[in-house]
Design an enzyme around this catalytic site. Structure first.
Site, PDB file in Angstrom:
ATOM      1  N   ARG A   1       0.847  -1.196   0.000  1.00  0.00           N
ATOM      2  CA  ARG A   1       0.000   0.000   0.000  1.00  0.00           C
ATOM      3  C   ARG A   1       0.885   1.250   0.000  1.00  0.00           C
ATOM      4  NH1 ARG A   1      -1.363   1.708   4.595  1.00  0.00           N
ATOM      5  NH2 ARG A   1      -2.133  -0.285   5.410  1.00  0.00           N
TER       6      ARG A   1
ATOM      7  N   TYR B   1     -17.158  15.810 -15.676  1.00  0.00           N
ATOM      8  CA  TYR B   1     -17.416  14.367 -15.706  1.00  0.00           C
ATOM      9  C   TYR B   1     -18.447  14.025 -14.612  1.00  0.00           C
ATOM     10  CZ  TYR B   1     -16.610   9.382 -15.094  1.00  0.00           C
ATOM     11  OH  TYR B   1     -16.778   8.034 -14.980  1.00  0.00           O
TER      12      TYR B   1
ATOM     13  N   ASP C   1      -8.026  18.237 -14.596  1.00  0.00           N
ATOM     14  CA  ASP C   1      -8.301  16.866 -15.047  1.00  0.00           C
ATOM     15  C   ASP C   1      -7.908  16.814 -16.523  1.00  0.00           C
ATOM     16  OD1 ASP C   1      -9.454  14.554 -16.085  1.00  0.00           O
ATOM     17  OD2 ASP C   1     -11.241  14.680 -14.812  1.00  0.00           O
TER      18      ASP C   1
ATOM     19  N   LYS D   1      -8.434   5.698 -19.255  1.00  0.00           N
ATOM     20  CA  LYS D   1      -8.760   6.150 -20.597  1.00  0.00           C
ATOM     21  C   LYS D   1      -7.507   6.114 -21.496  1.00  0.00           C
ATOM     22  CE  LYS D   1     -12.568   6.771 -18.318  1.00  0.00           C
ATOM     23  NZ  LYS D   1     -12.971   8.053 -17.733  1.00  0.00           N
TER      24      LYS D   1
HETATM   25  C1  LIG Z   1     -13.503   8.519 -16.504  1.00  0.00           C
HETATM   26  C2  LIG Z   1     -13.210   9.880 -16.034  1.00  0.00           C
HETATM   27  C3  LIG Z   1     -12.991  10.148 -14.679  1.00  0.00           C
HETATM   28  C4  LIG Z   1     -13.123   9.085 -13.611  1.00  0.00           C
HETATM   29  O1  LIG Z   1     -12.109   8.110 -13.738  1.00  0.00           O
HETATM   30  P1  LIG Z   1     -12.320   6.569 -13.305  1.00  0.00           P
HETATM   31  O2  LIG Z   1     -11.028   5.957 -13.703  1.00  0.00           O
HETATM   32  O3  LIG Z   1     -13.497   6.056 -14.070  1.00  0.00           O
HETATM   33  O4  LIG Z   1     -12.563   6.566 -11.844  1.00  0.00           O
HETATM   34  C5  LIG Z   1     -12.692  11.450 -14.316  1.00  0.00           C
HETATM   35  N1  LIG Z   1     -12.606  12.430 -15.229  1.00  0.00           N
HETATM   36  C6  LIG Z   1     -12.809  12.211 -16.546  1.00  0.00           C
HETATM   37  C7  LIG Z   1     -12.702  13.343 -17.511  1.00  0.00           C
HETATM   38  C8  LIG Z   1     -13.127  10.937 -16.992  1.00  0.00           C
HETATM   39  O5  LIG Z   1     -13.346  10.727 -18.290  1.00  0.00           O
END
Ligand SMILES: *Cc1c(COP(=O)(O)O)cnc(C)c1O
Length: 384
Positions: A51, A103, A175, A200
């Site tokens: 961890r 998101y 983000d 992603k």
């Molecule tokens: C998918 C996504 C998230 C969340 O990420 P997870 O890996 O699904 O927890 C946050 N911001 C954006 C822009 C996303 O596309």
């Protein structure tokens, strides 16, 4: 790695020096272990418990820091776990200013988890960065930006927001999931912190769920590392390995995503049944000039509505697609289509989401790296 090393080299070598002193393996071993032997209490080789740290995760975290031009990377069990760690820097009474087409999962985390801990969120349009200043007060501790936004592809001027954040001594987090570090490097534009859903484009193959934070400042990195270890939302060694493998082709993948995204956006724009197309590469996109200056290209995400489209017509269209897969998520090599109103953004109340353009007929495409002609033929048959 030298400071001036180019991105396409960093994705392959950044932070990967001396990765396996034992055998010189080119990829880091998958250290599938929870713990590490000690010769005497505290006598270990840098790792005590997975961890707190795992060598495969460390290799990934160093790579993430390198490709975002940061000094420290932290990998989490999901993108939302990474944002959760950022919000745990705050205290009751603190305020956050965030974009209003965020998101859906981030919106849910803010409004349904952290609001109950006494944190106030302001969701505002940020296409004009100056608008933020009206919401800044002595309690404002964080500005949270997503650009391009999901799913409306609005562009926020990171440099302009960073200037406001700096002026008021507020932390700016970006983000960067949609843009990827290949297209946009927020730390260089003045952000304090970059976040990714590595699920992603970073992973890029729809085979893992992971999140990442990258920062320059040591004190901020230490606080985030404390939270990562204390709250424990870490990712495992196998997923760390997969994400590292994904990063090694990030530049070639995203280049093709951009080419196909452009072709799809132009095809849709010219199609008689299509109403609006949202893609920052169009010269008439409201913030096209900012996109051009802060991004290297315009990405593979495209949203659109159809003329006279309804919820049912949007559902019919996505069901007819054959090369595009109807699925949540984005950023993988395969093309995906989604219906935000009933999928990714279902947790945002209808009137809230319609204010920002997420209407029932909106369809979001994550354009993959298949042959361009096959993608266009597929959209054409589904629209016909
Ligand atoms: C998918 C996504 C998230 C969340 O990420 P997870 O890996 O699904 O927890 C946050 N911001 C954006 C822009 C996303 O596309």
């Amino acid at each position: 790695m030298k400071k001036n090393t180019q991105f396409n080299t960093k994705v392959i070598h950044g932070g990967q020096e001396n990765i396996d002193p034992a055998y010189g393996s080119v990829m880091p071993p998958i250290y599938q272990t929870s713990t590490y032997s000690q010769t005497t209490p505290g006598g270990h080789k840098g790792f005590e418990y997975s961890r707190s740290g795992n060598p495969t995760r460390t290799a990934l975290e160093n790579s993430l820091a390198s490709i975002e031009n940061g000094n420290y990377g932290l990998a989490f069990g999901s993108g939302l776990a990474a944002i959760d760690a950022v919000l745990k820097l705050l205290k009751p009474g603190d305020e956050v200013i965030s974009t209003n087409d965020l998101y859906g999962g981030s919106y849910r985390l803010f409004t349904q988890v952290f609001k109950d801990f006494g944190i106030t969120f302001h969701f505002i349009g940020m296409s004009n960065a100056a608008a933020i200043e009206d919401y800044v007060n002595a309690d404002t501790k964080l500005i949270w930006v997503e650009t391009p936004t999901n799913p409306m592809m609005n562009i926020i001027d990171i440099k302009a927001v960073a200037a406001i954040a700096k002026k008021h001594d507020v932390m700016l987090g970006v983000d960067n999931t949609f843009a990827t570090p290949y297209l946009q490097q927020p730390l260089d534009l003045g952000a304090d912190l970059v976040m990714h859903s590595a699920t992603k484009y970073i992973g890029g193959h729809s085979d893992l769920v992971m999140g990442a934070l990258i920062v320059k400042d040591k004190e901020l990195a230490d606080r985030l590392y404390f939270i990562q270890n204390a709250s424990g939302a870490v990712c495992g060694p196998m997923d760390s390995f997969l994400a590292l493998r994904g990063i090694k082709t990030l530049h070639v993948r995203v280049q093709r995503h951009c080419e196909n995204g452009k072709a799809v956006a132009n095809f849709l724009k010219d199609h008689p049944k299509v109403d609006k197309v949202y893609w920052p590469g169009f010269e008439d996109h409201p913030n096209h000039d900012i996109a051009k200056s802060q991004m290297n290209d315009f990405g593979g995400m495209v949203s659109f509505t159809t003329k006279g489209g309804t919820l049912q017509s949007a559902v019919d269209l996505v069901e007819k697609l054959e090369v595009f897969t109807l699925a949540e998520s984005l950023g993988g090599v395969e093309s995906l289509a989604g219906h935000p109103a009933s999928m990714t953004h279902a947790s945002i109340p209808k009137e809230e989401r319609e204010k920002t353009g997420v209407v029932d007929s909106l369809i979001r495409l994550s354009v993959g790296i298949e042959a361009e002609d096959d993608l266009i033929r597929d959209l054409n048959q589904a629209l016909g």
